[in-house]
Scaffold this motif. Structure first.
Motif, mmCIF file in Angstrom:
data_model
loop_
_atom_site.group_PDB
_atom_site.id
_atom_site.type_symbol
_atom_site.label_atom_id
_atom_site.label_comp_id
_atom_site.label_asym_id
_atom_site.label_seq_id
_atom_site.Cartn_x
_atom_site.Cartn_y
_atom_site.Cartn_z
ATOM 1 N N VAL A 1 -7.508 40.539 13.405
ATOM 2 C CA VAL A 1 -8.741 40.824 12.654
ATOM 3 C C VAL A 1 -8.970 39.702 11.646
ATOM 4 O O VAL A 1 -8.132 39.449 10.787
ATOM 5 N N VAL A 2 -10.126 39.029 11.753
ATOM 6 C CA VAL A 2 -10.382 37.852 10.920
ATOM 7 C C VAL A 2 -11.513 38.043 9.915
ATOM 8 O O VAL A 2 -11.770 37.153 9.097
ATOM 9 N N ALA A 3 -12.218 39.174 9.962
ATOM 10 C CA ALA A 3 -13.346 39.358 9.043
ATOM 11 C C ALA A 3 -13.754 40.824 8.984
ATOM 12 O O ALA A 3 -13.440 41.612 9.880
ATOM 13 N N VAL A 4 -14.478 41.165 7.930
ATOM 14 C CA VAL A 4 -15.168 42.445 7.820
ATOM 15 C C VAL A 4 -16.624 42.196 8.200
ATOM 16 O O VAL A 4 -17.300 41.362 7.601
ATOM 17 N N GLY A 5 -17.097 42.903 9.209
ATOM 18 C CA GLY A 5 -18.465 42.673 9.616
ATOM 19 C C GLY A 5 -18.756 43.217 11.007
ATOM 20 O O GLY A 5 -17.833 43.621 11.713
ATOM 21 N N GLU A 6 -20.023 43.293 11.390
ATOM 22 C CA GLU A 6 -21.060 42.715 10.570
ATOM 23 C C GLU A 6 -21.633 43.776 9.647
ATOM 24 O O GLU A 6 -21.917 44.888 10.075
ATOM 25 N N ILE A 7 -21.811 43.423 8.400
ATOM 26 C CA ILE A 7 -22.304 44.348 7.391
ATOM 27 C C ILE A 7 -23.485 43.710 6.673
ATOM 28 O O ILE A 7 -23.685 42.499 6.749
ATOM 29 N N GLY A 8 -24.256 44.535 5.959
ATOM 30 C CA GLY A 8 -25.373 43.953 5.221
ATOM 31 C C GLY A 8 -26.546 44.892 5.066
ATOM 32 O O GLY A 8 -26.376 46.101 4.875
ATOM 33 N N LEU A 9 -27.755 44.318 5.200
ATOM 34 C CA LEU A 9 -28.997 45.065 5.029
ATOM 35 C C LEU A 9 -29.971 44.699 6.139
ATOM 36 O O LEU A 9 -30.082 43.524 6.499
#
Length: 258
Positions: free
Chosen positions: A87-95
């Motif tokens: 696991v290399v990132a948190v995502g995809e997150i946002g608006l």
């Protein structure tokens, strides 16, 4: 080799040939891909794919349009699996204010919670932001999300804002849209942003570059994106591939994992 920083290889569009496609990518010049979660089910699928293939890494998180059903238990799961070496990132997150699936206040609540998670587990963030430029930037600044780094995926805003993100240390994700005749804003952004802050992405199976626009996308088609970036920047395709691969490895901190 080409590094595709944003894919969705769990998608049903790949059900008929997923194994053949992923294992064949190195022969087509694609060395590494990150498959990205958009909800809890696809985050689990991304993790499973990353465990199965050496050249695949995972990002886990919940897309803004899917946050209406998110729970604290989901955050607990994400926290626990963020420690996985693939696991290399948190995502995809946002608006995302384009689609009406989830009310903006709910999106903002879970965006902030997932940013806090990324900071807690010390992982970069993959940001999805559509028709929400002001609120995205506001939340990033208020939460100091830039402290854990990340990429503005499928960048669609003006070049001036891209340069603000670059000042904060972010990378700009560039995919098939840069090859479109109506992709003027992204072409201007690529011209303005230093190549050291650009990473390649497909968002496959979506957003195929010309001449495949409207058809299923996959990482092997990134050569068309490379060629357009090279044209805009006055570089060779080999230079674009080499530099963006280094950028992607920095973004996802892969050299620290080896």
């Amino acid at each position: 080799m080409i590094f595709d920083t944003h894919t969705h290889y769990d998608d049903e569009a790949f059900d008929s040939d997923r194994e053949e496609l992923i294992t064949g990518l190195p022969r087509k010049g694609v060395g590494t891909v990150v498959t990205v979660g958009a909800d809890m089910a696809t985050s689990r699928a991304a993790l499973e794919l990353a465990g199965r293939y050496e050249n695949v890494y995972a990002a886990i998180g919940v897309h803004p349009s899917e946050t209406h059903g998110m729970t604290e238990q989901d955050l607990t799961w994400l926290r626990a699996h963020a420690a996985n070496q693939k696991v290399v990132a948190v995502g995809e997150i946002g608006l995302d204010y384009h689609w009406k699936d989830t009310e903006p206040p709910v999106q903002r609540q879970w965006f902030e919670k997932q940013i806090a998670l990324a900071k807690e587990v010390d992982l970069p963030v993959i940001y999805h932001s559509r028709e929400a430029a002001e609120d995205t930037m506001k939340i990033i600044c208020q939460t100091k999300a830039y402290e854990c780094g990340g990429v503005i995926h499928c960048y669609s805003y003006a070049k001036e804002m891209a340069l603000e993100y670059v000042k904060m240390g972010y990378f700009i994700g560039v995919g098939g849209v840069v090859t479109f005749k109506n992709g003027r804003k992204l072409k201007e952004t690529v011209e303005a942003v230093p190549i050291e802050h650009i990473v390649l992405e497909t968002d496959c199976p979506y957003l195929s570059p010309e001449p495949y626009r409207g058809k299923r996308n996959d990482s092997s088609k990134l050569g068309y994106v490379v060629d357009e970036i090279a044209r805009i920047k006055g570089m060779t395709a080999e230079e674009v591939i080499d530099i963006t691969e280094q950028n992607a490895r920095r973004l996802y901190r892969l050299d620290k994992r080896s």
